[in-house]
Every structure is written in C-alpha cells, then in structure tokens.
Write an enzyme that holds these catalytic residues in place. Structure first.
Site, PDB file in Angstrom:
ATOM      1  N   HIS A 264      13.538  20.714 -11.826  1.00 37.22           N
ATOM      2  CA  HIS A 264      14.077  19.374 -12.022  1.00 37.22           C
ATOM      3  C   HIS A 264      12.947  18.446 -12.429  1.00 37.22           C
ATOM      4  O   HIS A 264      11.814  18.595 -11.958  1.00 37.22           O
ATOM      5  CB  HIS A 264      14.718  18.864 -10.714  1.00 37.22           C
ATOM      6  CG  HIS A 264      15.667  17.745 -10.934  1.00 37.22           C
ATOM      7  ND1 HIS A 264      15.243  16.438 -11.017  1.00 37.22           N
ATOM      8  CD2 HIS A 264      17.012  17.726 -11.121  1.00 37.22           C
ATOM      9  CE1 HIS A 264      16.295  15.670 -11.232  1.00 37.22           C
ATOM     10  NE2 HIS A 264      17.374  16.419 -11.304  1.00 37.22           N
ATOM     11  N   ASP A 321      22.826  22.640  -9.451  1.00 37.30           N
ATOM     12  CA  ASP A 321      23.651  23.581 -10.197  1.00 37.30           C
ATOM     13  C   ASP A 321      23.581  25.014  -9.688  1.00 37.30           C
ATOM     14  O   ASP A 321      24.414  25.831 -10.077  1.00 37.30           O
ATOM     15  CB  ASP A 321      23.249  23.559 -11.682  1.00 37.30           C
ATOM     16  CG  ASP A 321      23.688  22.279 -12.349  1.00 37.30           C
ATOM     17  OD1 ASP A 321      24.797  21.821 -12.032  1.00 37.30           O
ATOM     18  OD2 ASP A 321      22.923  21.724 -13.148  1.00 37.30           O
TER      19      ASP A 321
HETATM   20  N1  ACO Z   1      12.805  28.782 -14.519  1.00 40.71           N
HETATM   21  C1  ACO Z   1      11.577  29.206 -14.883  1.00 40.71           C
HETATM   22  N2  ACO Z   1      10.602  28.357 -15.275  1.00 40.71           N
HETATM   23  C2  ACO Z   1      10.887  27.049 -15.288  1.00 40.71           C
HETATM   24  C3  ACO Z   1      12.140  26.554 -14.906  1.00 40.71           C
HETATM   25  C4  ACO Z   1      13.126  27.478 -14.507  1.00 40.71           C
HETATM   26  N3  ACO Z   1      14.335  27.081 -14.156  1.00 40.71           N
HETATM   27  N4  ACO Z   1      12.134  25.226 -15.013  1.00 40.71           N
HETATM   28  C5  ACO Z   1      10.919  24.895 -15.450  1.00 40.71           C
HETATM   29  N5  ACO Z   1      10.161  25.985 -15.630  1.00 40.71           N
HETATM   30  C6  ACO Z   1       8.781  26.048 -16.103  1.00 40.71           C
HETATM   31  C7  ACO Z   1       8.777  25.866 -17.624  1.00 40.71           C
HETATM   32  O1  ACO Z   1       8.908  27.092 -18.285  1.00 40.71           O
HETATM   33  C8  ACO Z   1       7.451  25.203 -17.834  1.00 40.71           C
HETATM   34  O2  ACO Z   1       6.451  26.178 -17.752  1.00 40.71           O
HETATM   35  P1  ACO Z   1       5.140  26.109 -18.653  1.00 40.71           P
HETATM   36  O3  ACO Z   1       4.449  24.852 -18.252  1.00 40.71           O
HETATM   37  O4  ACO Z   1       4.408  27.354 -18.306  1.00 40.71           O
HETATM   38  O5  ACO Z   1       5.609  26.067 -20.075  1.00 40.71           O
HETATM   39  C9  ACO Z   1       7.301  24.294 -16.617  1.00 40.71           C
HETATM   40  O6  ACO Z   1       8.085  24.907 -15.595  1.00 40.71           O
HETATM   41  C10 ACO Z   1       7.810  22.882 -16.863  1.00 40.71           C
HETATM   42  O7  ACO Z   1       9.145  22.975 -17.334  1.00 40.71           O
HETATM   43  P2  ACO Z   1       9.835  21.892 -18.257  1.00 40.71           P
HETATM   44  O8  ACO Z   1      11.059  22.475 -18.853  1.00 40.71           O
HETATM   45  O9  ACO Z   1       8.814  21.324 -19.209  1.00 40.71           O
HETATM   46  O10 ACO Z   1      10.176  20.798 -17.177  1.00 40.71           O
HETATM   47  P3  ACO Z   1      11.054  19.525 -17.430  1.00 40.71           P
HETATM   48  O11 ACO Z   1      10.753  18.560 -16.356  1.00 40.71           O
HETATM   49  O12 ACO Z   1      10.921  19.075 -18.845  1.00 40.71           O
HETATM   50  O13 ACO Z   1      12.563  20.073 -17.296  1.00 40.71           O
HETATM   51  C11 ACO Z   1      14.463  21.064 -16.376  1.00 40.71           C
HETATM   52  C12 ACO Z   1      13.324  20.061 -16.164  1.00 40.71           C
HETATM   53  C13 ACO Z   1      15.108  20.825 -17.763  1.00 40.71           C
HETATM   54  C14 ACO Z   1      15.554  20.834 -15.343  1.00 40.71           C
HETATM   55  C15 ACO Z   1      13.904  22.501 -16.281  1.00 40.71           C
HETATM   56  O14 ACO Z   1      13.386  22.716 -14.985  1.00 40.71           O
HETATM   57  C16 ACO Z   1      14.946  23.544 -16.634  1.00 40.71           C
HETATM   58  O15 ACO Z   1      15.144  23.840 -17.823  1.00 40.71           O
HETATM   59  N6  ACO Z   1      15.644  24.127 -15.605  1.00 40.71           N
HETATM   60  C17 ACO Z   1      16.687  25.090 -15.869  1.00 40.71           C
HETATM   61  C18 ACO Z   1      17.969  24.357 -16.295  1.00 40.71           C
HETATM   62  C19 ACO Z   1      18.615  23.629 -15.145  1.00 40.71           C
HETATM   63  O16 ACO Z   1      18.795  24.173 -14.072  1.00 40.71           O
HETATM   64  N7  ACO Z   1      19.019  22.369 -15.432  1.00 40.71           N
HETATM   65  C20 ACO Z   1      19.741  21.546 -14.475  1.00 40.71           C
HETATM   66  C21 ACO Z   1      18.891  20.422 -13.964  1.00 40.71           C
HETATM   67  S1  ACO Z   1      19.760  19.438 -12.793  1.00 40.71           S
HETATM   68  C22 ACO Z   1      20.897  18.628 -13.712  1.00 40.71           C
HETATM   69  O17 ACO Z   1      20.658  18.257 -14.843  1.00 40.71           O
HETATM   70  C23 ACO Z   1      22.199  18.358 -13.130  1.00 40.71           C
END
Ligand code: ACO
Length: 385
Positions: A264, A321
């Site tokens: 998140h 989620d």
């Molecule tokens: N699984 C594995 N790795 C992850 C995950 C995950 N669920 N989430 C983040 N990471 C990693 C990324 O790969 C990234 O790694 P890196 O730095 O080595 O490239 C790092 O953590 C940062 O991730 P970002 O996507 O840049 O983080 P951001 O704050 O932009 O995104 C988000 C947050 C979109 C929620 C992200 O964690 C994600 O895609 N999660 C999965 C989708 C999800 O569950 N979304 C629902 C969120 S809650 C809602 O909207 C109701």
C-alpha cells in the site's frame, strides 16, 4: 528544483498533499483509519453502512430521527429508471461489469431535473441518490450477468439486504447481509486514493458530480487499486491446493510479479481493514463450504510467507483486498462482482470528497518535466522517409 537544477519529480504524486480534508485520516505508520474522527474498529463493530454514509456525508453521527429521514431518502431512490435497466441489459454480458457500471452511472445525469443547479444542497441530494442507485445498479448488473431480470427493490430491507435481494431474487440470509454491510463500511472511504483523486481531478474542472464519480469508477477498475480483490482471489484459485502456496509465492516473487492484495502506498504496516476482514473470515469458518475453507488456508499461508519475506523488511503487508475474496465467496458473490461492490461502497467517499473540495476549488494542473527533443524543423509529408 533540486541542487542539480532539475525539478523534483514525485512519480505517482508520492508524498504530495493535495488538499486539507476533515473526512478521513489514514495513519499508515500506526495502521489506523478514522472516518470523521471515529476509528474504523469502532465503526465496524457498532455501525451500519447507512449510518456510516450519514457520518461521512454530514460529518457527525446521526440521531435516530436523522438516520430514519436519511434512510427514507435512500430507500426512495432505490428503483432504477427503465433506460438504466436497458443499459445494463444491453451491456451486462458483453463487457466487464465495471464498464457496465461506468456507463450506467454516467447515464444517470439524464434523470437529473436541474443539471444547472450546482449548489451544495443539490449535490447532497445527488450524492444520496448515487449512494442508493449504485447499490441497485451493481446488483442488477450481477443479476443480468447470470441471466436474470430486474427486481424491484424491497423498501423494508436495509441497504445490503436489498442489494442481495436484487442480486439473487430471494430474501437474503441475515448473517450474509450483515457481513456484506461490514464490507461496505470498510470500503466506504479512504482519503485521497487513486479513484477519489480521479474524482477530484474531473470535478475540479467544475464538471458535474456524475462526471466526477464516473471518473472515480474508471480509476477503481485497475488491479493496482479496486481490482486487486478479484486478482487476489484469482491467485488463490490458481494456487488451488494450500500445499502449493509457498512454491507459487516463491515463483511469483522470483519472477518479479506482484502478489495482489499486498502493499500500500500509505500503510507500511498491516492495513487495519485487512485485520478486521481476517478476523471475520476466521470467525465464520464453521459451517463453511470446503471451498471457503481451502481459500482461507491458502490465504493464511500466503499471508505468513509474505510477511516473513516482505513485511517488516519492505513494508509490504496485507491490504483490504487480500482477505476480501473468501468473504465474498462465503456470501455467494461471484468474483467479477467484487470491484463493482467496492464502487457501490466507495461512492459515499467520492461524493463527500468532491463536495468538500468544491468549497475551495482549484483546478488540478500539475507539471511534467519535458525531456523530448526541441527545435526540430517541420518536414513536409512528401519529403519524409
Ligand atoms: N507484491 C510484491 N512486491 C510488491 C508488492 C506486492 N504486492 N507491492 C509492492 N511491491 C514491491 C514492488 O515490486 C517494488 O519493488 P522494487 O522497489 O524492487 O521495484 C516496491 O515494492 C514498491 O512498489 P510500488 O508498486 O512502487 O509501490 P507503490 O506505493 O507505488 O504501490 C501498490 C502501492 C500499487 C498498492 C502496490 O503495493 C501494489 O501493486 N500492490 C498489489 C496490488 C494491490 O493489492 N492493490 C490494492 C491496494 S489497496 C486499494 O487500492 C484498495
């Protein structure tokens, strides 16, 4: 500008405050969430979706009389106009339900008797209408997807009882409706998330409320936001057997694939809503189908593993989620309906934020730092190679 003379770019507006708001506080470090000052734990335990809608819209808990009046407005707004039913009938089996929802909500403006009235009172009435209508629209989309026809709402039922009634065509189990009500409460509001921000961007141009929330629905659809609940359940289904969980997660992480339902932008600890959903999921195991029991086992093993691998070290914890899917399955709700249900709950947050932002409106117009070529000479088309 940074020391190098280049602008500071905040990709995804990470860490940028866009406005003051008194609607919702998300404490991402402590893992706490408050609607209008009340903790989500207290609201989840004691309140209902109708009461939470009143709280979020008006900024205070209602008296019994206020709640009854508010509820009457919601109930009166439940029936769908024929054209909206036609839109659902036309599209429900041709596209993703979020697309049908977007079209149906967008069409609601055709029934607004005075689109020129942009007063706060008119937008409050529109918000109540939208909160009520989204429940009916989403239930009707689900009904048509399964070959059913529109069912007139039942005025003696609560919002979520009526939702299940319009979806399934029979009086719902009380416990299912209560569980769905909890899901609606937990999804009702969450500060300036992508869909709320999208709502605000559209509305900041002084476009109307229907346009603004249609933009919110569009933004909610994606798997990085509202679509993650469906994606998380798909993953659990792909894992299939609890004993496959560790291998699946290891392979996914090794392949740099994200595990949906984790991570998140704001929470760097357990999402408090996920804690509540997990507790409820564990509490309902008795008398559940083998399917729900298996999904729960998979979810718990995936959770343990992800926390071990990415929790404390990377701040990636379960979000709202992750455990939602097995809960919806236990209520008998199909996967494609998860994100539309999210929209039907979050509509109150979108409308409340929009009305709050309009009180001190300024059009959103951020900057991009141009890194493309410059000074090119125009070449007539005949001379281009
Ligand atoms: N699984 C594995 N790795 C992850 C995950 C995950 N669920 N989430 C983040 N990471 C990693 C990324 O790969 C990234 O790694 P890196 O730095 O080595 O490239 C790092 O953590 C940062 O991730 P970002 O996507 O840049 O983080 P951001 O704050 O932009 O995104 C988000 C947050 C979109 C929620 C992200 O964690 C994600 O895609 N999660 C999965 C989708 C999800 O569950 N979304 C629902 C969120 S809650 C809602 O909207 C109701």
């Amino acid at each position: 500008m940074t020391e190098t003379g280049l602008p500071q770019i905040s990709q995804g507006l990470d860490g940028i405050y866009i406005a003051e708001s008194s609607i919702c506080k998300v404490d991402g470090i402590a893992g706490r969430l408050y609607y209008r000052g009340y903790s989500i734990d207290q609201l989840a335990k004691n309140s209902t979706y109708e009461e939470v809608c009143y709280l979020i819209l008006y900024g205070k808990l209602p008296t019994a009389i206020e709640l009854a009046e508010f509820n009457k407005k919601l109930v009166d707004a439940r029936p769908l106009p024929p054209m909206i039913i036609d839109v659902i009938n036309e599209f429900a089996n041709k596209q993703d339900p979020m697309d049908t929802l977007r079209s149906a909500v967008s069409s609601l403006s055709a029934y607004d008797t005075d689109m020129n009235d942009s007063s706060e009172a008119a937008n409050l009435d529109r918000s109540i209408n939208l909160i009520s209508k989204l429940g009916s629209i989403v239930a009707t989309i689900g009904r048509y997807m399964n070959g059913g026809k529109y069912i007139e709402p039942n005025p003696s039922m609560t919002h979520t009882e009526n939702f299940l009634y319009m979806l399934n065509g029979k009086a719902p189990d009380k416990k299912d409706a209560e569980l769905l009500d909890l899901m609606f409460v937990l999804h009702a509001e969450h500060s300036s998330n992508a869909s709320t921000f999208s709502t605000l961007v559209a509305g900041s141009t002084l476009a109307d409320l229907y346009s603004a929330v249609t933009s919110g629905i569009a933004a909610l659809k994606g798997p990085l936001h509202g679509g993650a609940d469906e994606a998380a359940l798909k993953m659990m289904r792909a894992i299939g057997n609890p004993d496959n969980t560790e291998k699946y997660i290891n392979d996914a992480l090794a392949g740099k694939r994200k595990i949906m339902g984790f991570g998140h932008r704001v929470y760097k600890t357990y999402d408090p809503r996920a804690t509540i959903i997990k507790e409820d999921l564990l509490a309902l195991q008795e008398n559940q189908s083998e399917d729900v029991k298996t999904l729960t086992k998979i979810a718990l093993r995936a959770e343990t593993m992800m926390i071990e691998k990415l929790g404390k070290s990377h701040g990636i914890w379960p979000n709202i989620d992750f455990f939602a899917g097995p809960i919806y399955v236990s209520i008998g709700i199909q996967m494609e309906m998860f994100t539309p249900i999210f929209a039907a709950s979050r509509i109150v947050g979108w409308c409340s934020h929009m009305m709050e932002y309009w009180k001190n409106n300024r059009i959103f117009r951020p900057l991009e730092y141009y890194v493309g070529p410059s000074g090119l000479d125009y070449v007539p088309i005949k001379e281009r190679k």
